[in-house]
Design a protein around this motif. Structure first.
Motif, PDB file in Angstrom:
ATOM      1  N   UNK A   1       3.785   0.839  11.279  1.00 27.86           N
ATOM      2  CA  UNK A   1       5.502   1.040  10.049  1.00 27.86           C
ATOM      3  C   UNK A   1       6.302   0.657  10.858  1.00 27.86           C
ATOM      4  N   UNK A   2       6.739  -0.441  11.625  1.00 28.53           N
ATOM      5  CA  UNK A   2       7.994  -0.899  11.350  1.00 28.53           C
ATOM      6  C   UNK A   2       8.597  -2.679  10.425  1.00 28.53           C
TER       7      UNK A   2
ATOM      8  N   UNK B   1       0.890  -1.398   0.190  1.00 28.86           N
ATOM      9  CA  UNK B   1       0.392  -0.155  -0.258  1.00 28.86           C
ATOM     10  C   UNK B   1       0.673   0.991  -0.317  1.00 28.86           C
ATOM     11  N   UNK B   2       0.475   2.337  -0.640  1.00 26.30           N
ATOM     12  CA  UNK B   2       1.318   3.438  -0.891  1.00 26.30           C
ATOM     13  C   UNK B   2       0.600   4.867   0.369  1.00 26.30           C
TER      14      UNK B   2
ATOM     15  N   UNK C   1      -1.500   6.485   2.997  1.00 24.57           N
ATOM     16  CA  UNK C   1      -1.846   6.527   4.722  1.00 24.57           C
ATOM     17  C   UNK C   1      -3.049   5.799   4.880  1.00 24.57           C
ATOM     18  N   UNK C   2      -4.031   5.659   3.915  1.00 22.39           N
ATOM     19  CA  UNK C   2      -5.981   5.943   3.504  1.00 22.39           C
ATOM     20  C   UNK C   2      -5.867   4.457   3.976  1.00 22.39           C
ATOM     21  N   UNK C   3      -4.787   3.876   3.002  1.00 27.56           N
ATOM     22  CA  UNK C   3      -4.492   2.216   2.478  1.00 27.56           C
ATOM     23  C   UNK C   3      -4.264   1.521   3.659  1.00 27.56           C
ATOM     24  N   UNK C   4      -2.697   2.567   4.383  1.00 27.15           N
ATOM     25  CA  UNK C   4      -2.584   1.300   5.547  1.00 27.15           C
ATOM     26  C   UNK C   4      -3.252   1.487   6.400  1.00 27.15           C
ATOM     27  N   UNK C   5      -3.734   2.653   6.864  1.00 27.62           N
ATOM     28  CA  UNK C   5      -4.470   2.253   7.805  1.00 27.62           C
ATOM     29  C   UNK C   5      -5.676   1.716   7.692  1.00 27.62           C
ATOM     30  N   UNK C   6      -5.990   1.208   6.326  1.00 26.94           N
ATOM     31  CA  UNK C   6      -7.288   0.462   5.902  1.00 26.94           C
ATOM     32  C   UNK C   6      -7.156  -0.633   6.821  1.00 26.94           C
ATOM     33  N   UNK C   7      -6.221  -1.278   5.916  1.00 27.13           N
ATOM     34  CA  UNK C   7      -5.797  -3.076   6.011  1.00 27.13           C
ATOM     35  C   UNK C   7      -5.238  -2.847   7.455  1.00 27.13           C
ATOM     36  N   UNK C   8      -4.353  -1.788   8.333  1.00 25.14           N
ATOM     37  CA  UNK C   8      -4.378  -2.011   9.725  1.00 25.14           C
ATOM     38  C   UNK C   8      -5.854  -2.569  10.599  1.00 25.14           C
ATOM     39  N   UNK C   9      -6.273  -2.059  10.313  1.00 23.37           N
ATOM     40  CA  UNK C   9      -8.150  -2.568  11.048  1.00 23.37           C
ATOM     41  C   UNK C   9      -8.212  -3.426  10.965  1.00 23.37           C
ATOM     42  N   UNK C  10      -7.669  -3.537   8.553  1.00 30.46           N
ATOM     43  CA  UNK C  10      -8.784  -5.047   8.609  1.00 30.46           C
ATOM     44  C   UNK C  10      -8.215  -6.617   9.500  1.00 30.46           C
TER      45      UNK C  10
END
Length: 142
Positions: A110-111, A34-35, A37-46
């Motif tokens: 993001x580590x 994912x590029x 921040x919105x996509x990364x946050x969505x994947x993190x929630x899933x």
């Protein structure tokens, strides 16, 4: 008859647990790719939601498995060597589950350093362990 109910719950929770273990690395791969921040946050929630469901399913699998083992007794355990091998594989699955939990946290923070290809490759681990467990349960080779 009561044993069959316990076994049915054990298998149901196991299917749910393994489904999560098989899906989560693919979410990791998409998250790592994912590029925005919105996509990364969505994947993190899933990932967080799936991790919680997986953990409940893992707990149910273990509880009902221990319950079945207690019903069968120590004599049964002593005469079924295949079951010892199955327990080793279950311990490996528990370890893999823990690894998944750590990866989900690292990705959210993001580590994480894994590539999408690495996470897809790691998705094969629970599939291989599941295959080995099913062979042991149904074939009972020793």
């Amino acid at each position: 008859m009561f044993f069959l109910w316990i076994e049915a719950f054990h298998v149901t929770f196991m299917v749910a647990w393994l489904a999560g273990l098989l899906c989560l690395p693919w979410l990791f791969a998409a998250h790592a790719d994912a590029r925005g921040q919105t996509d990364r946050a969505r994947f993190g929630a899933l990932e967080r939601q799936l991790s919680m469901l997986m953990s409940v399913a893992a707990l149910g699998t273990i509880v009902f498995g221990i319950w079945m083992l207690a019903m069968l007794g120590g004599g049964w355990l002593a005469t079924n060597g295949w079951f010892h091998a199955k327990l080793v594989l279950v311990v490996l699955l528990i370890g893999y589950h823990g690894w998944c939990q750590m990866q989900a946290r690292k990705l959210r923070e993001e580590r994480a350093t894994g590539t999408p290809a690495f996470y897809r490759l790691m998705g094969a681990v629970p599939a291989i362990i599941l295959l080995l467990i099913m062979l042991l349960v149904f074939v009972k080779p020793f």
